[in-house]
Design a protein around this motif. Structure first.
Motif, mmCIF file in Angstrom:
data_model
loop_
_atom_site.group_PDB
_atom_site.id
_atom_site.type_symbol
_atom_site.label_atom_id
_atom_site.label_comp_id
_atom_site.label_asym_id
_atom_site.label_seq_id
_atom_site.Cartn_x
_atom_site.Cartn_y
_atom_site.Cartn_z
ATOM 1 N N ARG A 10 0.836 -1.210 0.000
ATOM 2 C CA ARG A 10 0.000 0.000 0.000
ATOM 3 C C ARG A 10 0.865 1.252 0.000
ATOM 4 N N THR A 11 1.938 1.222 0.794
ATOM 5 C CA THR A 11 2.872 2.357 0.805
ATOM 6 C C THR A 11 3.487 2.567 -0.570
ATOM 7 N N GLY A 12 3.868 1.458 -1.218
ATOM 8 C CA GLY A 12 4.429 1.557 -2.558
ATOM 9 C C GLY A 12 3.445 2.133 -3.556
ATOM 10 N N LEU A 13 2.179 1.671 -3.489
ATOM 11 C CA LEU A 13 1.163 2.193 -4.400
ATOM 12 C C LEU A 13 0.931 3.686 -4.180
ATOM 13 N N LEU A 228 11.251 15.643 -5.770
ATOM 14 C CA LEU A 228 10.268 14.943 -4.943
ATOM 15 C C LEU A 228 9.579 13.787 -5.661
ATOM 16 N N PRO A 229 9.115 13.950 -6.919
ATOM 17 C CA PRO A 229 8.505 12.787 -7.582
ATOM 18 C C PRO A 229 9.478 11.627 -7.749
ATOM 19 N N LEU A 230 10.756 11.944 -7.961
ATOM 20 C CA LEU A 230 11.745 10.895 -8.131
ATOM 21 C C LEU A 230 11.936 10.110 -6.839
ATOM 22 N N VAL A 231 11.928 10.797 -5.692
ATOM 23 C CA VAL A 231 12.043 10.128 -4.401
ATOM 24 C C VAL A 231 10.842 9.204 -4.183
ATOM 25 N N CYS A 232 9.636 9.698 -4.505
ATOM 26 C CA CYS A 232 8.429 8.877 -4.369
ATOM 27 C C CYS A 232 8.481 7.671 -5.308
ATOM 28 N N PHE A 233 8.984 7.887 -6.528
ATOM 29 C CA PHE A 233 9.098 6.777 -7.469
ATOM 30 C C PHE A 233 10.055 5.709 -6.933
ATOM 31 N N GLY A 234 11.180 6.146 -6.358
ATOM 32 C CA GLY A 234 12.128 5.196 -5.793
ATOM 33 C C GLY A 234 11.500 4.372 -4.681
ATOM 34 N N ALA A 235 10.667 5.019 -3.838
ATOM 35 C CA ALA A 235 9.990 4.299 -2.761
ATOM 36 C C ALA A 235 8.979 3.308 -3.312
ATOM 37 N N ALA A 236 8.338 3.643 -4.436
ATOM 38 C CA ALA A 236 7.361 2.737 -5.048
ATOM 39 C C ALA A 236 8.044 1.562 -5.727
ATOM 40 N N ALA A 237 9.173 1.825 -6.388
ATOM 41 C CA ALA A 237 9.821 0.802 -7.212
ATOM 42 C C ALA A 237 10.292 -0.404 -6.417
ATOM 43 N N ILE A 238 10.611 -0.206 -5.141
ATOM 44 C CA ILE A 238 11.094 -1.324 -4.329
ATOM 45 C C ILE A 238 9.964 -2.026 -3.576
#
Length: 326
Positions: A10-13, A228-238
């Motif tokens: 859910r956090t990733g999504l 900021l979007p890149l940081v969020c993307f990194g958190a989602a990708a893993i």
């Protein structure tokens, strides 16, 4: 990904929605920076991105990659190529949004997956499945329809698609994480960008100091808008499967398209609708084929014995996600 808890997924999504949502809504931000021109905005984006990405790396204390990178001239050269290509991409995108071409810019990111596949065939000699060939053919037909209908090729879309596809290809060769790669790229961009801003200031043409504190703060915020979007993307990708990220990536151009039509009131003549319909058909084929292949691979993996899974040389889902981040 099977080991991830429901809370992690859910956090990733949420992070994935946040990343692609911010990328999709960014056309609302660039007009706020007028009367600054596209080149001045681009230069500020380069300068401030380095500050914010550097601060993020300081917080997480991730610097080991830097010494290793400095000892590898080939990777440094690739970083320089990536910085050059993303400079073109950023500059064209900012100019297109502030010049009333949001819909055409969104088309660039719709056709980007098709361009990436075509480049894989032409440059990496990859072999495509029949459905992928069909998708690329439909996408090429869409460009032809838009060219005939508009009287010229959709240059903005093609420039954005090819520059971003090239950027992705180079980043794959560099094999750095998203935040680290952006830090290295903006470090290369920093001095030319800062030099340009100082030159503008010396000529009295800079808007940074002449349009008030609010305008200066918005120009500085270009670093946050980039990082900021890149940081969020990194958190989602893993945290989420690659197939899920593949679906989420269409959120950004969908939002951009809707903003162009509904908010910026850009014209959508029949030939443009026809071109977009063909692009969406191509992407539907591509997504269906990717999901079907992923399900088939999952069934094959589930049927294998644990020992065979360990010996299987094919990349795992987690490895493909890591590769996508690079």
């Amino acid at each position: 990904m099977t080991g991830k808890s429901g809370a992690e997924r859910r956090t990733g999504l949420l992070n994935g929605f946040a990343a692609y949502g911010m990328w999709g809504l960014v056309p609302l931000f660039w007009p706020l920076l007028k009367p600054a021109g596209a080149v001045e905005i681009l230069a500020h984006r380069m300068v401030w991105s380095l500050f914010f990405v550097g601060a993020a790396l300081l917080v997480v204390r991730r610097w080991a990659w830097l010494g290793e990178l400095l000892r590898q001239p080939r990777r440094l050269a690739l970083i320089a190529v990536a910085a050059t290509v993303i400079t073109v991409n950023w500059g064209v995108y900012i100019w297109s949004v502030n010049s009333g071409h949001v819909v055409e810019a969104s088309l660039g990111y719709f056709i980007n997956p098709l361009v990436t596949i075509a480049m894989g065939v032409l440059l990496l000699k990859e072999r495509l499945r029949p459905v992928q060939w069909a998708a690329v053919g439909v996408g090429a037909s869409a460009v032809l329809v838009l060219t005939v209908g508009h009287g010229r090729p959709p240059w903005i879309s093609l420039c954005l698609a090819f520059s971003f596809a090239t950027y992705g290809l180079v980043k794959k060769k560099v094999n750095l994480g998203g935040v680290e790669s952006l830090a290295a790229e903006t470090a290369i961009q920093f001095l030319p960008a800062l030099g340009y801003l100082l030159w503008l200031g010396a000529r009295g043409e800079s808007t940074f100091a002449g349009e008030g504190a609010g305008h200066a703060a918005l120009l500085a915020a270009t670093g946050i808008v980039t990082a900021l979007p890149l940081v969020c993307f990194g958190a989602a990708a893993i945290r989420v499967p690659l197939s899920t990220l593949g679906l989420l990536q269409y959120l950004a151009p969908v939002f951009q398209f809707l903003l162009g039509v509904l908010y910026f009131k850009e014209a959508m003549p029949p030939e443009r609708w026809a071109g977009f319909a063909l692009v969406w058909l191509a992407l539907t084929l591509l997504t269906w084929d990717a999901l079907r292949t992923a399900r088939g691979s999952a069934r094959t993996l589930a049927a294998m014995t644990p020992a065979a899974r360990t010996a299987d040389p094919r990349p795992t889902e987690a490895e493909r996600v890591t590769e996508a981040r690079a």
